[in-house]
Every structure is written in C-alpha cells, then in structure tokens.
Design a protein around this motif. Structure first.
Motif, PDB file in Angstrom:
ATOM      1  N   LYS A  19     -86.469  47.833 -84.190  1.00  0.00           N
ATOM      2  CA  LYS A  19     -85.719  46.760 -83.516  1.00  0.00           C
ATOM      3  C   LYS A  19     -86.631  45.583 -83.186  1.00  0.00           C
ATOM      4  O   LYS A  19     -86.257  44.428 -83.380  1.00  0.00           O
ATOM      5  N   LYS A  20     -87.820  45.862 -82.677  1.00  0.00           N
ATOM      6  CA  LYS A  20     -88.765  44.802 -82.342  1.00  0.00           C
ATOM      7  C   LYS A  20     -89.156  43.974 -83.562  1.00  0.00           C
ATOM      8  O   LYS A  20     -89.480  42.798 -83.443  1.00  0.00           O
ATOM      9  N   LEU A  21     -89.111  44.596 -84.730  1.00  0.00           N
ATOM     10  CA  LEU A  21     -89.469  43.900 -85.972  1.00  0.00           C
ATOM     11  C   LEU A  21     -88.271  43.208 -86.617  1.00  0.00           C
ATOM     12  O   LEU A  21     -88.376  42.670 -87.710  1.00  0.00           O
ATOM     13  N   GLY A  22     -87.131  43.229 -85.927  1.00  0.00           N
ATOM     14  CA  GLY A  22     -85.964  42.502 -86.411  1.00  0.00           C
ATOM     15  C   GLY A  22     -84.994  43.289 -87.256  1.00  0.00           C
ATOM     16  O   GLY A  22     -84.028  42.724 -87.789  1.00  0.00           O
ATOM     17  N   ALA A  23     -85.205  44.581 -87.396  1.00  0.00           N
ATOM     18  CA  ALA A  23     -84.280  45.394 -88.185  1.00  0.00           C
ATOM     19  C   ALA A  23     -83.036  45.728 -87.367  1.00  0.00           C
ATOM     20  O   ALA A  23     -83.097  45.858 -86.144  1.00  0.00           O
ATOM     21  N   LYS A  24     -81.934  45.862 -88.062  1.00  0.00           N
ATOM     22  CA  LYS A  24     -80.711  46.376 -87.455  1.00  0.00           C
ATOM     23  C   LYS A  24     -80.814  47.897 -87.532  1.00  0.00           C
ATOM     24  O   LYS A  24     -80.966  48.460 -88.619  1.00  0.00           O
ATOM     25  N   VAL A  25     -80.777  48.565 -86.387  1.00  0.00           N
ATOM     26  CA  VAL A  25     -80.973  50.013 -86.357  1.00  0.00           C
ATOM     27  C   VAL A  25     -79.624  50.713 -86.212  1.00  0.00           C
ATOM     28  O   VAL A  25     -78.852  50.427 -85.299  1.00  0.00           O
ATOM     29  N   LEU A  26     -79.372  51.630 -87.130  1.00  0.00           N
ATOM     30  CA  LEU A  26     -78.173  52.452 -87.121  1.00  0.00           C
ATOM     31  C   LEU A  26     -78.586  53.885 -86.817  1.00  0.00           C
ATOM     32  O   LEU A  26     -79.704  54.288 -87.131  1.00  0.00           O
ATOM     33  N   SER A  27     -77.685  54.662 -86.241  1.00  0.00           N
ATOM     34  CA  SER A  27     -77.965  56.079 -85.982  1.00  0.00           C
ATOM     35  C   SER A  27     -77.073  56.943 -86.855  1.00  0.00           C
ATOM     36  O   SER A  27     -75.909  56.606 -87.090  1.00  0.00           O
ATOM     37  N   TYR A  28     -77.644  58.036 -87.301  1.00  0.00           N
ATOM     38  CA  TYR A  28     -76.897  59.004 -88.101  1.00  0.00           C
ATOM     39  C   TYR A  28     -77.365  60.384 -87.687  1.00  0.00           C
ATOM     40  O   TYR A  28     -78.544  60.582 -87.384  1.00  0.00           O
ATOM     41  N   LYS A  29     -76.454  61.343 -87.675  1.00  0.00           N
ATOM     42  CA  LYS A  29     -76.834  62.697 -87.269  1.00  0.00           C
ATOM     43  C   LYS A  29     -77.935  63.237 -88.171  1.00  0.00           C
ATOM     44  O   LYS A  29     -78.025  62.894 -89.355  1.00  0.00           O
ATOM     45  N   LYS A  30     -78.764  64.097 -87.609  1.00  0.00           N
ATOM     46  CA  LYS A  30     -79.851  64.693 -88.377  1.00  0.00           C
ATOM     47  C   LYS A  30     -79.260  65.707 -89.355  1.00  0.00           C
ATOM     48  O   LYS A  30     -78.521  66.611 -88.968  1.00  0.00           O
ATOM     49  N   VAL A  31     -79.591  65.512 -90.625  1.00  0.00           N
ATOM     50  CA  VAL A  31     -79.165  66.431 -91.676  1.00  0.00           C
ATOM     51  C   VAL A  31     -80.386  66.825 -92.487  1.00  0.00           C
ATOM     52  O   VAL A  31     -81.454  66.229 -92.352  1.00  0.00           O
ATOM     53  N   ASP A  32     -80.231  67.827 -93.343  1.00  0.00           N
ATOM     54  CA  ASP A  32     -81.371  68.355 -94.093  1.00  0.00           C
ATOM     55  C   ASP A  32     -81.817  67.484 -95.258  1.00  0.00           C
ATOM     56  O   ASP A  32     -82.881  67.706 -95.825  1.00  0.00           O
ATOM     57  N   TYR A  33     -81.006  66.516 -95.654  1.00  0.00           N
ATOM     58  CA  TYR A  33     -81.362  65.649 -96.763  1.00  0.00           C
ATOM     59  C   TYR A  33     -80.869  64.239 -96.469  1.00  0.00           C
ATOM     60  O   TYR A  33     -79.960  64.035 -95.673  1.00  0.00           O
ATOM     61  N   VAL A  34     -81.462  63.262 -97.103  1.00  0.00           N
ATOM     62  CA  VAL A  34     -81.305  61.863 -96.711  1.00  0.00           C
ATOM     63  C   VAL A  34     -80.041  61.191 -97.264  1.00  0.00           C
ATOM     64  O   VAL A  34     -79.578  60.198 -96.707  1.00  0.00           O
ATOM     65  N   GLU A  35     -79.475  61.699 -98.337  1.00  0.00           N
ATOM     66  CA  GLU A  35     -78.412  60.969 -99.028  1.00  0.00           C
ATOM     67  C   GLU A  35     -77.212  60.602 -98.154  1.00  0.00           C
ATOM     68  O   GLU A  35     -76.727  59.467 -98.239  1.00  0.00           O
ATOM     69  N   PRO A  36     -76.677  61.489 -97.307  1.00  0.00           N
ATOM     70  CA  PRO A  36     -75.540  61.057 -96.475  1.00  0.00           C
ATOM     71  C   PRO A  36     -75.893  59.891 -95.544  1.00  0.00           C
ATOM     72  O   PRO A  36     -75.120  58.947 -95.396  1.00  0.00           O
ATOM     73  N   ALA A  37     -77.076  59.932 -94.944  1.00  0.00           N
ATOM     74  CA  ALA A  37     -77.509  58.840 -94.064  1.00  0.00           C
ATOM     75  C   ALA A  37     -77.739  57.566 -94.862  1.00  0.00           C
ATOM     76  O   ALA A  37     -77.376  56.469 -94.424  1.00  0.00           O
ATOM     77  N   ARG A  38     -78.334  57.699 -96.044  1.00  0.00           N
ATOM     78  CA  ARG A  38     -78.573  56.532 -96.897  1.00  0.00           C
ATOM     79  C   ARG A  38     -77.241  55.890 -97.300  1.00  0.00           C
ATOM     80  O   ARG A  38     -77.085  54.670 -97.234  1.00  0.00           O
ATOM     81  N   ASN A  39     -76.289  56.711 -97.707  1.00  0.00           N
ATOM     82  CA  ASN A  39     -74.981  56.177 -98.099  1.00  0.00           C
ATOM     83  C   ASN A  39     -74.280  55.508 -96.920  1.00  0.00           C
ATOM     84  O   ASN A  39     -73.625  54.477 -97.086  1.00  0.00           O
ATOM     85  N   PHE A  40     -74.432  56.074 -95.726  1.00  0.00           N
ATOM     86  CA  PHE A  40     -73.863  55.456 -94.527  1.00  0.00           C
ATOM     87  C   PHE A  40     -74.482  54.076 -94.311  1.00  0.00           C
ATOM     88  O   PHE A  40     -73.766  53.092 -94.081  1.00  0.00           O
ATOM     89  N   ALA A  41     -75.799  53.988 -94.391  1.00  0.00           N
ATOM     90  CA  ALA A  41     -76.473  52.701 -94.194  1.00  0.00           C
ATOM     91  C   ALA A  41     -76.062  51.693 -95.263  1.00  0.00           C
ATOM     92  O   ALA A  41     -75.823  50.519 -94.960  1.00  0.00           O
ATOM     93  N   ILE A  42     -75.968  52.132 -96.500  1.00  0.00           N
ATOM     94  CA  ILE A  42     -75.539  51.238 -97.578  1.00  0.00           C
ATOM     95  C   ILE A  42     -74.144  50.697 -97.286  1.00  0.00           C
ATOM     96  O   ILE A  42     -73.864  49.514 -97.501  1.00  0.00           O
ATOM     97  N   SER A  43     -73.273  51.535 -96.753  1.00  0.00           N
ATOM     98  CA  SER A  43     -71.904  51.086 -96.445  1.00  0.00           C
ATOM     99  C   SER A  43     -71.879  50.033 -95.344  1.00  0.00           C
ATOM    100  O   SER A  43     -70.911  49.280 -95.226  1.00  0.00           O
ATOM    101  N   LYS A  44     -72.923  49.958 -94.543  1.00  0.00           N
ATOM    102  CA  LYS A  44     -73.003  48.986 -93.445  1.00  0.00           C
ATOM    103  C   LYS A  44     -73.734  47.701 -93.847  1.00  0.00           C
ATOM    104  O   LYS A  44     -73.783  46.746 -93.075  1.00  0.00           O
TER     105      LYS A  44
END
Length: 173
Positions: free
Chosen positions: A45-70
């Motif tokens: 956040k301090k570096l200017g990024a928009k920070v999103l939260s996603y539940k912790k899962v065992d692999y990154v793809e669901p979180a990545r797809n969520f971020a891409i959708s935003k």
C-alpha cells in the motif's frame, strides 16, 4: 494501451518492495494478498499498489484469477513477489528497434520474458520490428520440457502469451 500488473503474495514483506519498484511503468499494480502474517500488505500500500485480500489456498491460481478480474486494464502483466523486471534488456531491445525501424529480425533463443517486457513497455516501437523468429516449436512433436511443452514457452507462459498475441510477423521454429 494501459497495463495492469498482478502480484500474488503470502508473507512476502522482504520481496514485495523490489517487485513493485521494478514495475512502476505499468498503469495499475494489484497485490492480491492471501492473509499474510507479516507486513506485506502494508508495504505494498505504501508503494502505491491496490491491495486485495483472498483466502489462503494451497495454490495461487484462484487468487491470481480473482486479482485479474479486478484489474482495470485489458493488458495484464503477472509477476511473482520474488521476481523483478530488469529494465536493462527490454530497454536495449527498444533502443535497437528505434534506431533501425523495419530492419530488425528479432530471433529469440530462450524464454520470451524480455521481449514481452519490451512489448508491454513500448508497443509502438516494437511494431517497428520487421519479423520475430521464435524458438519455441513443439507444435506437432513432443516438447523438450514435458510431453507437450517446449521449454522456452513453458518457463514463462504469460510472456509467451503477450508475444504470440502481439501483431507483428512471426515464425516459430
């Protein structure tokens, strides 16, 4: 053309600053954090990024797809938190192409990471390439990385996607 960058994180406080600072040239930076227990989200956040939260899962793809959708932009650049984009090679490619419009045949012998960086950074200049010859051919034969994949494509599929979609004459060998 505007570009959004997506970085997925889980306890990457030590790496996130370097990753974000290497992509300051994009139009939007989204950090999708999976509930880090360190200060990853605060640093981002301090570096200017928009920070999103996603539940912790065992692999990154669901979180990545969520971020891409935003993401706000059509072009998406994906970066791992422990990676950085060195400007030097992409800048050198752009410099050479600018000095020699429609004269350069770019022959890639390895992963397409730096070519994709140059395309995303300055697509107008990269359209001045005469042709790209891409060593990445495992189309009708077994790949050298696994049964179906050629190493130069397998190692950075996001970069390969950017390069293959870019409108310039290409040959794959």
């Amino acid at each position: 053309m505007k570009i959004s960058a997506v970085i997925n994180t889980l306890n990457e406080e030590k790496n996130i600053k370097r990753a974000i600072e290497s992509i300051k040239w994009v139009d939007e930076i989204l950090v999708c954090d999976m509930h880090s227990s360190d200060k990853t989200a605060e640093v981002a956040k301090k570096l200017g990024a928009k920070v999103l939260s996603y539940k912790k899962v065992d692999y990154v793809e669901p979180a990545r797809n969520f971020a891409i959708s935003k993401a706000s932009n059509e072009w998406i650049f994906i970066l791992d938190a422990d990676e950085e984009v060195p400007a030097s090679l992409a800048d050198k490619i752009l410099e050479i192409v600018k000095k020699n419009p429609k004269q350069i045949t770019l022959v890639t012998l390895g992963p397409l990471t730096n070519v994709a960086k140059a395309i995303l950074k300055d697509p107008e200049t990269m359209r001045q390439i005469k042709e790209m010859v891409i060593m990445g051919g495992a189309i009708k034969v077994p790949g050298n990385k696994n049964r179906v994949a050629e190493y130069n494509i397998f190692v950075d599929p996001e970069a390969a996607d950017v390069v293959f979609k870019f409108e310039v004459k290409k040959s794959i060998v």
